[in-house]
Design an enzyme around this catalytic site. Sequence first.
Site, PDB file in Angstrom:
ATOM      1  N   SER A 428       0.769  -1.213   0.074  1.00 44.50           N
ATOM      2  CA  SER A 428       0.165   0.184  -0.036  1.00 44.50           C
ATOM      3  C   SER A 428       0.868   1.339   0.081  1.00 44.50           C
ATOM      4  O   SER A 428       0.508   2.366  -0.416  1.00 44.50           O
ATOM      5  CB  SER A 428      -0.903   0.158   1.177  1.00 44.50           C
ATOM      6  N   HIS A 449      -2.369  -3.027  -6.497  1.00 45.24           N
ATOM      7  CA  HIS A 449      -3.057  -2.573  -5.131  1.00 45.24           C
ATOM      8  C   HIS A 449      -4.547  -2.771  -4.862  1.00 45.24           C
ATOM      9  O   HIS A 449      -5.584  -2.008  -5.571  1.00 45.24           O
ATOM     10  CB  HIS A 449      -2.760  -0.911  -4.836  1.00 45.24           C
ATOM     11  N   GLU A 461      -6.083  -0.310  -7.919  1.00 44.71           N
ATOM     12  CA  GLU A 461      -5.009   0.279  -8.496  1.00 44.71           C
ATOM     13  C   GLU A 461      -4.018   0.015  -9.160  1.00 44.71           C
ATOM     14  O   GLU A 461      -3.195  -1.022  -8.518  1.00 44.71           O
ATOM     15  CB  GLU A 461      -4.573   1.023  -7.220  1.00 44.71           C
ATOM     16  N   ASN A 499      -5.147   6.283  -1.327  1.00 43.86           N
ATOM     17  CA  ASN A 499      -4.478   6.603   0.243  1.00 43.86           C
ATOM     18  C   ASN A 499      -3.881   7.648   0.271  1.00 43.86           C
ATOM     19  O   ASN A 499      -4.265   8.562   1.202  1.00 43.86           O
ATOM     20  CB  ASN A 499      -3.635   5.460   0.584  1.00 43.86           C
TER      21      ASN A 499
HETATM   22  N1  LIG Z   1      -4.729  -4.623   5.182  1.00 45.02           N
HETATM   23  C1  LIG Z   1      -5.269  -3.905   4.165  1.00 45.02           C
HETATM   24  O1  LIG Z   1      -5.970  -3.178   4.448  1.00 45.02           O
HETATM   25  C2  LIG Z   1      -4.281  -3.684   3.001  1.00 45.02           C
HETATM   26  C3  LIG Z   1      -4.810  -3.057   2.047  1.00 45.02           C
HETATM   27  C4  LIG Z   1      -4.218  -3.005   0.633  1.00 45.02           C
HETATM   28  C5  LIG Z   1      -2.739  -3.415   1.023  1.00 45.02           C
HETATM   29  N2  LIG Z   1      -2.237  -3.994   1.902  1.00 45.02           N
HETATM   30  C6  LIG Z   1      -0.919  -4.633   1.688  1.00 45.02           C
HETATM   31  O2  LIG Z   1      -1.174  -5.841   1.615  1.00 45.02           O
HETATM   32  C7  LIG Z   1       0.034  -6.523   2.107  1.00 45.02           C
HETATM   33  C8  LIG Z   1      -0.480  -7.699   3.211  1.00 45.02           C
HETATM   34  O3  LIG Z   1      -1.101  -6.950   3.973  1.00 45.02           O
HETATM   35  P1  LIG Z   1      -2.206  -7.901   4.885  1.00 45.02           P
HETATM   36  O4  LIG Z   1      -2.842  -7.066   5.600  1.00 45.02           O
HETATM   37  O5  LIG Z   1      -2.777  -9.159   4.259  1.00 45.02           O
HETATM   38  O6  LIG Z   1      -0.997  -8.360   5.952  1.00 45.02           O
HETATM   39  P2  LIG Z   1      -1.295  -9.783   6.960  1.00 45.02           P
HETATM   40  O7  LIG Z   1      -0.272  -9.850   7.937  1.00 45.02           O
HETATM   41  O8  LIG Z   1      -2.746 -10.066   7.000  1.00 45.02           O
HETATM   42  O9  LIG Z   1      -0.600 -11.155   5.941  1.00 45.02           O
HETATM   43  C9  LIG Z   1       0.730 -11.170   5.470  1.00 45.02           C
HETATM   44  C10 LIG Z   1       0.778 -12.732   5.419  1.00 45.02           C
HETATM   45  O10 LIG Z   1       2.043 -12.905   4.629  1.00 45.02           O
HETATM   46  C11 LIG Z   1       2.735 -14.001   5.209  1.00 45.02           C
HETATM   47  N3  LIG Z   1       3.997 -14.062   4.826  1.00 45.02           N
HETATM   48  C12 LIG Z   1       5.289 -13.507   5.254  1.00 45.02           C
HETATM   49  N4  LIG Z   1       6.496 -13.669   4.537  1.00 45.02           N
HETATM   50  C13 LIG Z   1       5.896 -14.489   3.934  1.00 45.02           C
HETATM   51  C14 LIG Z   1       6.788 -15.232   2.782  1.00 45.02           C
HETATM   52  N5  LIG Z   1       8.055 -15.092   2.826  1.00 45.02           N
HETATM   53  N6  LIG Z   1       6.124 -16.031   2.036  1.00 45.02           N
HETATM   54  C15 LIG Z   1       4.886 -16.409   2.106  1.00 45.02           C
HETATM   55  N7  LIG Z   1       3.908 -15.771   3.085  1.00 45.02           N
HETATM   56  C16 LIG Z   1       4.520 -14.977   3.844  1.00 45.02           C
HETATM   57  C17 LIG Z   1       2.302 -14.104   6.549  1.00 45.02           C
HETATM   58  O11 LIG Z   1       2.404 -15.208   7.221  1.00 45.02           O
HETATM   59  C18 LIG Z   1       0.860 -13.486   6.712  1.00 45.02           C
HETATM   60  O12 LIG Z   1      -0.018 -14.674   6.387  1.00 45.02           O
HETATM   61  C19 LIG Z   1       0.737  -5.511   2.735  1.00 45.02           C
HETATM   62  O13 LIG Z   1       1.850  -5.015   1.989  1.00 45.02           O
HETATM   63  C20 LIG Z   1       0.018  -4.577   2.997  1.00 45.02           C
HETATM   64  O14 LIG Z   1       0.472  -3.004   3.011  1.00 45.02           O
HETATM   65  C21 LIG Z   1      -2.888  -4.139   2.793  1.00 45.02           C
END
Ligand SMILES: NC(=O)c1ccc[n+]([C@@H]2O[C@H](COP(=O)([O-])OP(=O)(O)OC[C@H]3O[C@@H](n4cnc5c(N)ncnc54)[C@H](O)[C@@H]3O)[C@@H](O)[C@H]2O)c1
Length: 725
Positions: A428, A449, A461, A499
């Site tokens: 993000s 995104h 996005e 954002n």
């Molecule tokens: N949460 C939101 O609202 C949102 C919205 C848009 C974008 N994002 C982006 O999406 C991404 C993920 O966010 P999230 O909220 O899903 O996080 P999250 O913590 O829910 O999930 C991340 C997952 O990645 C896994 N992981 C970590 N290292 C890994 C690897 N080497 N191989 C495979 N899996 C691995 C973890 O075990 C975890 O299950 C981030 O970059 C975040 O900025 C989040």
Amino acid sequence: MDSRTKGKTVMEVGGDGVAVITLINPPVNSLSFDVLYNLKSNYEEALSRNDVKAIVITGAKGKFSGGFDISGFGEIQKGTRKEPKVGYISIDIITDLLEAARKPSVAAIDGLALGGGLELSMACHARISTPGAQLGLPELQLGVIPGFGGTQRLPRLVGLTKALEMILTSKPVRAEEGHSLGLIDAVVPSAELLTTARRWALDIVERRKPWISSLLKTDKLPPLGEAREILKFARGQTRKQAPNMKHPLMCLDALEMGIVSGPRAGLEKEAEVGSQVISLDTTKGLIHVFFSQRGTAKVPGVTDGGLVPRKIKKVAIIGGGLMGSGIATALILSNYPVILKEVNEKFLEAGIGRVKANLQSRVRKGSMSKEKFEKTMSLLKGSLDYESFRDVDMVIEAVIENISLKQQIFADLEKYCPQHCILASNTSTIDLNKIGERTKSQDRIVGAHFFSPAHVMPLLEIVRTNHTSAQVIVDLLDVGKKIKKTPVVVGNCTGFAVNRMFFPYTQAAMFLVERGADPYLIDMAISKFGMPMGPFRLCDLVGFGVAIATATQFIENFPERTYKSMIIPLMQEDKRAGEATRKGFYLYDDKRKAKPDPELKKYIEKARSISGGNVDPKLVKLSEKEIIEMTFFPVVNEACRVFAEGIAVKAADLDIAAIMGMGFPPYRGGIMFWADSMGSKYIYSRLDEWSKTYGDFFKPCAFLAERASKGAPLSAPVEQARSRL
Ligand SMILES: NC(=O)c1ccc[n+]([C@@H]2O[C@H](COP(=O)([O-])OP(=O)(O)OC[C@H]3O[C@@H](n4cnc5c(N)ncnc54)[C@H](O)[C@@H]3O)[C@@H](O)[C@H]2O)c1
Ligand SMILES: CCCCCCCCCCC[C@H](O)CC(=O)SCCNC(=O)CCNC(=O)[C@H](O)C(C)(C)COP(=O)(O)OP(=O)(O)OC[C@H]1O[C@@H](n2cnc3c(N)ncnc32)[C@H](O)[C@@H]1OP(=O)(O)O
């Protein structure tokens, strides 16, 4: 076709005495004025010819009609086309010429009959359709009302309650349902459509089939008292669901008139109201949104170069957390085979479990069968390593927001994935150039995104860097379309478009509260404006962990214009982190119902003492209008920067990004469209005044200052703004 005209109709008279009139106006045979006037003259000819016994109306190339040509509304709004006499099309042509004709007509509906298209078919004396055709009156969604007799004929064909449901929700029904409702007389395969329609028309002539004028039917209408009760209920629901819009209630007025005073009076009311709604601001906004949404996939320099999207046969997702599982759900729902990679068995199981839960919720709601559930789940495979990545066409990385972890993953991907594979990140905030720093694959690195929940939120996005190839963007646009997202292509910067534009919104709200405004009144004013919820309720929903992480990025990247409030960090310290902890700006009960918390005052006072600001009596008593302006003008200011920097190619893309990413009310046309409705000068003057009193957070950017000085609209492309000098 004459290049100045928009569409036409052609008529062919067969040896059987049936005149087939075909609507031709690609791509959806919309009913432009040219098509309608051509239809009128073909019809008059058919009625006057002795060799014509009956008429069939159909559409070219597998589509009956997508309705009135929506750009026609814009022409009337801008004054570039004179409005026809009120009721000329719906009463003079469709009712008095077509429905009341001495020769019967049958509509042969292939593919779709929407809006004016369905209305035209309802004026015919029977309707034959192909299986699966979409039939509906989606006009309210566009801010207009069914204006070719739909408010009168639909209730008479399908009953008042079903007609209200179809009109108020704008949702189409399929031909099969239309048949059981009485809207369609027969459903036949495409190859038999025209022969069946011709035969049906002759059968009417020969009295083997009934000659029905929908407008004169009464058998499906409830008794007057009951009809009034149904309409009263519909009005109540409409007021609740669309409090800022007038046109749905005006549409109900036309419906009611027809039921109380007869269909002719109803048609006249419909024509009068139909003409009035065209000039409503909400209508202008919604029509702008219709075309802008379709315009997001047209990216100059990318989609105009003749590139054809490559076929994406298999996708891998890294990270099965909140976002990864949502993205996987969206992909398998559109039949993409997906590999989901996690760090260990436990996390993998949890990720797959989340996908399962997303689909099961559809099964529970009845929108997915158990069979379809099993079939969809079978497209998902788990993995703990990259071996199965050797034949994937696209990877979407969705691990935690950590630069070095993402850099390592992209370096690994380069080793395991095929050369053509698209390497996308769902980050993000992190700069995509940094993510790809340890690879030589910059041209295939792109941001995908998604918004949470990714299988529900409609926006995608697509973030391009200076190195991302046009082919990769074209491919991702195609995937976006297939998974039913509206893609907006944006440039690479902190927060991208959505954002970044909306960060100042929460910040402004925090500022106001620290200076004495009531957070609950702010949320209320913003909900009344049309946002799904106010900024404080939103922070609770997103969670303070995410809110602080995002704020940190903005403080680092845009320190000169970030308001550093301590309210959220102070609450976080006390383990109140939003809805997930049942305490944030609100308190939450077992059913997640929010109620104000008197204790919040304590945190606000502490934050105020840290920031050194004082309660400002003017800000304590803000009107709703002032609340809206003080929270949204900073958003407009940031949107201007995003536009000026070329992060968005068109202002309309920011409108769609705001609507689909943040829930900005579509009937306000999006953030830039709304801003232009107030004028750049006004917005500039307000921000300028606040910046002098309250500091640089409100300072209008150079782009806004320039546009205001010229009196130019914010949404005008740079060239156009100059030419207004
Ligand atoms: N949460 C939101 O609202 C949102 C919205 C848009 C974008 N994002 C982006 O999406 C991404 C993920 O966010 P999230 O909220 O899903 O996080 P999250 O913590 O829910 O999930 C991340 C997952 O990645 C896994 N992981 C970590 N290292 C890994 C690897 N080497 N191989 C495979 N899996 C691995 C973890 O075990 C975890 O299950 C981030 O970059 C975040 O900025 C989040
Ligand atoms: C006296 C008073 C004043 C006088 C005015 C005259 C009276 C007016 C009365 C109006 C009466 C009538 O009741 C009003 C209407 O009919 S309003 C239109 C109702 N119809 C719709 O809302 C349908 C809109 N379209 C769609 O939902 C979809 O486009 C689709 C038909 C389901 C097809 O979807 P899809 O295959 O996904 O394709 P796109 O959406 O991408 O569309 C392809 C291109 O077609 C353009 N398009 C589609 N519909 C229309 C339309 N009705 N008018 C003009 N253009 C249309 C769309 O913009 C796309 O164009 P591009 O390819 O350029 O992007």
